[in-house]
Scaffold this motif. Structure first.
Motif, PDB file in Angstrom:
ATOM      1  N   LEU A   1     -10.983   3.668  25.886  1.00  0.00           N
ATOM      2  CA  LEU A   1     -11.433   2.345  26.317  1.00  0.00           C
ATOM      3  C   LEU A   1     -10.413   1.273  25.960  1.00  0.00           C
ATOM      4  O   LEU A   1     -10.125   0.393  26.772  1.00  0.00           O
ATOM      5  CB  LEU A   1     -12.788   2.016  25.686  1.00  0.00           C
ATOM      6  CG  LEU A   1     -13.407   0.691  26.095  1.00  0.00           C
ATOM      7  CD1 LEU A   1     -13.686   0.663  27.589  1.00  0.00           C
ATOM      8  CD2 LEU A   1     -14.677   0.434  25.320  1.00  0.00           C
ATOM      9  N   SER A   2      -9.832   1.348  24.774  1.00  0.00           N
ATOM     10  CA  SER A   2      -8.813   0.364  24.410  1.00  0.00           C
ATOM     11  C   SER A   2      -7.583   0.510  25.306  1.00  0.00           C
ATOM     12  O   SER A   2      -6.969  -0.487  25.677  1.00  0.00           O
ATOM     13  CB  SER A   2      -8.431   0.483  22.936  1.00  0.00           C
ATOM     14  OG  SER A   2      -7.725   1.667  22.693  1.00  0.00           O
ATOM     15  N   SER A   3      -7.224   1.729  25.691  1.00  0.00           N
ATOM     16  CA  SER A   3      -6.091   1.934  26.601  1.00  0.00           C
ATOM     17  C   SER A   3      -6.380   1.340  27.967  1.00  0.00           C
ATOM     18  O   SER A   3      -5.530   0.667  28.558  1.00  0.00           O
ATOM     19  CB  SER A   3      -5.773   3.418  26.747  1.00  0.00           C
ATOM     20  OG  SER A   3      -5.386   3.981  25.530  1.00  0.00           O
ATOM     21  N   VAL A   4      -7.583   1.571  28.477  1.00  0.00           N
ATOM     22  CA  VAL A   4      -7.951   1.037  29.795  1.00  0.00           C
ATOM     23  C   VAL A   4      -7.942  -0.487  29.775  1.00  0.00           C
ATOM     24  O   VAL A   4      -7.442  -1.131  30.702  1.00  0.00           O
ATOM     25  CB  VAL A   4      -9.318   1.597  30.247  1.00  0.00           C
ATOM     26  CG1 VAL A   4      -9.855   0.838  31.443  1.00  0.00           C
ATOM     27  CG2 VAL A   4      -9.202   3.074  30.570  1.00  0.00           C
ATOM     28  N   LEU A   5      -8.476  -1.084  28.710  1.00  0.00           N
ATOM     29  CA  LEU A   5      -8.479  -2.542  28.617  1.00  0.00           C
ATOM     30  C   LEU A   5      -7.061  -3.101  28.544  1.00  0.00           C
ATOM     31  O   LEU A   5      -6.761  -4.118  29.182  1.00  0.00           O
ATOM     32  CB  LEU A   5      -9.298  -2.990  27.412  1.00  0.00           C
ATOM     33  CG  LEU A   5     -10.805  -2.834  27.536  1.00  0.00           C
ATOM     34  CD1 LEU A   5     -11.492  -3.205  26.241  1.00  0.00           C
ATOM     35  CD2 LEU A   5     -11.345  -3.656  28.683  1.00  0.00           C
ATOM     36  N   MET A   6      -6.194  -2.444  27.800  1.00  0.00           N
ATOM     37  CA  MET A   6      -4.805  -2.903  27.721  1.00  0.00           C
ATOM     38  C   MET A   6      -4.105  -2.774  29.070  1.00  0.00           C
ATOM     39  O   MET A   6      -3.329  -3.653  29.460  1.00  0.00           O
ATOM     40  CB  MET A   6      -4.053  -2.122  26.655  1.00  0.00           C
ATOM     41  CG  MET A   6      -4.445  -2.500  25.243  1.00  0.00           C
ATOM     42  SD  MET A   6      -3.671  -1.474  23.983  1.00  0.00           S
ATOM     43  CE  MET A   6      -1.968  -1.930  24.162  1.00  0.00           C
ATOM     44  N   ILE A   7      -4.383  -1.710  29.808  1.00  0.00           N
ATOM     45  CA  ILE A   7      -3.778  -1.521  31.128  1.00  0.00           C
ATOM     46  C   ILE A   7      -4.252  -2.607  32.085  1.00  0.00           C
ATOM     47  O   ILE A   7      -3.462  -3.158  32.860  1.00  0.00           O
ATOM     48  CB  ILE A   7      -4.087  -0.111  31.669  1.00  0.00           C
ATOM     49  CG1 ILE A   7      -3.317   0.929  30.868  1.00  0.00           C
ATOM     50  CG2 ILE A   7      -3.756   0.003  33.147  1.00  0.00           C
ATOM     51  CD1 ILE A   7      -3.747   2.359  31.130  1.00  0.00           C
ATOM     52  N   VAL A   8      -5.527  -2.950  32.037  1.00  0.00           N
ATOM     53  CA  VAL A   8      -6.055  -4.006  32.905  1.00  0.00           C
ATOM     54  C   VAL A   8      -5.401  -5.346  32.570  1.00  0.00           C
ATOM     55  O   VAL A   8      -4.999  -6.090  33.466  1.00  0.00           O
ATOM     56  CB  VAL A   8      -7.595  -4.090  32.783  1.00  0.00           C
ATOM     57  CG1 VAL A   8      -8.134  -5.356  33.405  1.00  0.00           C
ATOM     58  CG2 VAL A   8      -8.236  -2.872  33.424  1.00  0.00           C
ATOM     59  N   VAL A   9      -5.274  -5.653  31.285  1.00  0.00           N
ATOM     60  CA  VAL A   9      -4.656  -6.918  30.881  1.00  0.00           C
ATOM     61  C   VAL A   9      -3.199  -6.963  31.319  1.00  0.00           C
ATOM     62  O   VAL A   9      -2.727  -7.979  31.855  1.00  0.00           O
ATOM     63  CB  VAL A   9      -4.806  -7.136  29.358  1.00  0.00           C
ATOM     64  CG1 VAL A   9      -3.934  -8.262  28.869  1.00  0.00           C
ATOM     65  CG2 VAL A   9      -6.255  -7.395  29.007  1.00  0.00           C
ATOM     66  N   VAL A  10      -2.462  -5.883  31.115  1.00  0.00           N
ATOM     67  CA  VAL A  10      -1.052  -5.846  31.527  1.00  0.00           C
ATOM     68  C   VAL A  10      -0.942  -5.985  33.041  1.00  0.00           C
ATOM     69  O   VAL A  10      -0.072  -6.709  33.552  1.00  0.00           O
ATOM     70  CB  VAL A  10      -0.375  -4.544  31.029  1.00  0.00           C
ATOM     71  CG1 VAL A  10       0.948  -4.312  31.722  1.00  0.00           C
ATOM     72  CG2 VAL A  10      -0.180  -4.614  29.536  1.00  0.00           C
ATOM     73  N   GLY A  11      -1.819  -5.341  33.780  1.00  0.00           N
ATOM     74  CA  GLY A  11      -1.812  -5.463  35.238  1.00  0.00           C
ATOM     75  C   GLY A  11      -2.094  -6.880  35.701  1.00  0.00           C
ATOM     76  O   GLY A  11      -1.434  -7.386  36.623  1.00  0.00           O
ATOM     77  N   LEU A  12      -3.051  -7.533  35.057  1.00  0.00           N
ATOM     78  CA  LEU A  12      -3.359  -8.915  35.434  1.00  0.00           C
ATOM     79  C   LEU A  12      -2.216  -9.865  35.085  1.00  0.00           C
ATOM     80  O   LEU A  12      -1.893 -10.767  35.865  1.00  0.00           O
ATOM     81  CB  LEU A  12      -4.653  -9.369  34.761  1.00  0.00           C
ATOM     82  CG  LEU A  12      -5.934  -8.746  35.306  1.00  0.00           C
ATOM     83  CD1 LEU A  12      -7.131  -9.159  34.472  1.00  0.00           C
ATOM     84  CD2 LEU A  12      -6.136  -9.128  36.759  1.00  0.00           C
ATOM     85  N   VAL A  13      -1.597  -9.662  33.941  1.00  0.00           N
ATOM     86  CA  VAL A  13      -0.456 -10.512  33.571  1.00  0.00           C
ATOM     87  C   VAL A  13       0.711 -10.274  34.530  1.00  0.00           C
ATOM     88  O   VAL A  13       1.355 -11.228  34.984  1.00  0.00           O
ATOM     89  CB  VAL A  13      -0.040 -10.260  32.104  1.00  0.00           C
ATOM     90  CG1 VAL A  13       1.296 -10.896  31.786  1.00  0.00           C
ATOM     91  CG2 VAL A  13      -1.112 -10.770  31.164  1.00  0.00           C
ATOM     92  N   LEU A  14       0.978  -9.019  34.864  1.00  0.00           N
ATOM     93  CA  LEU A  14       2.045  -8.708  35.811  1.00  0.00           C
ATOM     94  C   LEU A  14       1.750  -9.322  37.179  1.00  0.00           C
ATOM     95  O   LEU A  14       2.629  -9.908  37.811  1.00  0.00           O
ATOM     96  CB  LEU A  14       2.224  -7.194  35.916  1.00  0.00           C
ATOM     97  CG  LEU A  14       3.371  -6.680  36.773  1.00  0.00           C
ATOM     98  CD1 LEU A  14       4.705  -7.150  36.208  1.00  0.00           C
ATOM     99  CD2 LEU A  14       3.334  -5.171  36.836  1.00  0.00           C
ATOM    100  N   GLY A  15       0.514  -9.225  37.618  1.00  0.00           N
ATOM    101  CA  GLY A  15       0.123  -9.840  38.890  1.00  0.00           C
ATOM    102  C   GLY A  15       0.239 -11.349  38.858  1.00  0.00           C
ATOM    103  O   GLY A  15       0.657 -11.981  39.838  1.00  0.00           O
ATOM    104  N   PHE A  16      -0.126 -11.962  37.728  1.00  0.00           N
ATOM    105  CA  PHE A  16      -0.023 -13.418  37.598  1.00  0.00           C
ATOM    106  C   PHE A  16       1.431 -13.859  37.635  1.00  0.00           C
ATOM    107  O   PHE A  16       1.776 -14.865  38.266  1.00  0.00           O
ATOM    108  CB  PHE A  16      -0.694 -13.880  36.305  1.00  0.00           C
ATOM    109  CG  PHE A  16      -0.660 -15.361  36.102  1.00  0.00           C
ATOM    110  CD1 PHE A  16      -1.424 -16.197  36.893  1.00  0.00           C
ATOM    111  CD2 PHE A  16       0.140 -15.912  35.124  1.00  0.00           C
ATOM    112  CE1 PHE A  16      -1.392 -17.567  36.717  1.00  0.00           C
ATOM    113  CE2 PHE A  16       0.188 -17.278  34.938  1.00  0.00           C
ATOM    114  CZ  PHE A  16      -0.587 -18.112  35.743  1.00  0.00           C
TER     115      PHE A  16
END
Length: 147
Positions: free
Chosen positions: A82-97
């Motif tokens: 779960l912590s890995s999935v949350l970190m991946i989502v955050v990194v994806g959103l920052v990269l998209g931003f």
């Protein structure tokens, strides 16, 4: 396609780092350690119910150890995932931003043929128009020594 490649590489690095470190974070392992010990101890009446034969002390210890290890894995592994999935989502959103802030001439090659970025586009449409130069100037003014 480049956006997807960067996203997948970031996900691989995050998952590898979380899997090959010592249980990710100490808090997770201590929590899993305590919960599995409490759950194993709560199963004592059930073990005492079916282990009534004499000379089963070693079997009782083995049952406790197996139960403890099973509960520890069942508690700690989902927490790490779960912590890995949350970190991946955050990194994806920052990269998209960050890609969203780029001018269209630079963002086009990053997002051409991207499947991940097309999923994120509705999220970024909620953002108001952002002046990248004003944002950069504001961030640069936050640095010490710039008054």
């Amino acid at each position: 396609m480049l956006f997807d490649t960067l996203f997948v590489l970031a996900a691989i690095v995050i998952i590898a780092r979380n899997l090959f470190t010592k249980q990710g974070k100490i808090g997770v392992s201590l929590l899993a350690f305590g919960l599995s010990a409490l759950l194993t101890a709560s199963l004592t009446p059930y073990y005492a119910g079916f282990l009534k034969l004499p000379n089963q002390g070693l079997a009782t210890i083995i049952y406790y150890v197996i139960t403890y290890l099973l509960l520890y894995v069942l508690i700690s592994v989902p927490a790490i995932l779960l912590s890995s999935v949350l970190m991946i989502v955050v990194v994806g959103l920052v990269l998209g931003f960050v890609v969203q802030l780029l001018p269209d001439s630079l963002a086009g090659p990053f997002t051409y043929g991207s499947r991940v970025y097309t999923v994120m586009i509705p999220l970024f449409r909620w953002l108001p128009p952002i002046n990248a130069q004003a944002l950069w100037d504001w961030l640069r003014d936050l640095l010490p020594g710039r008054n």
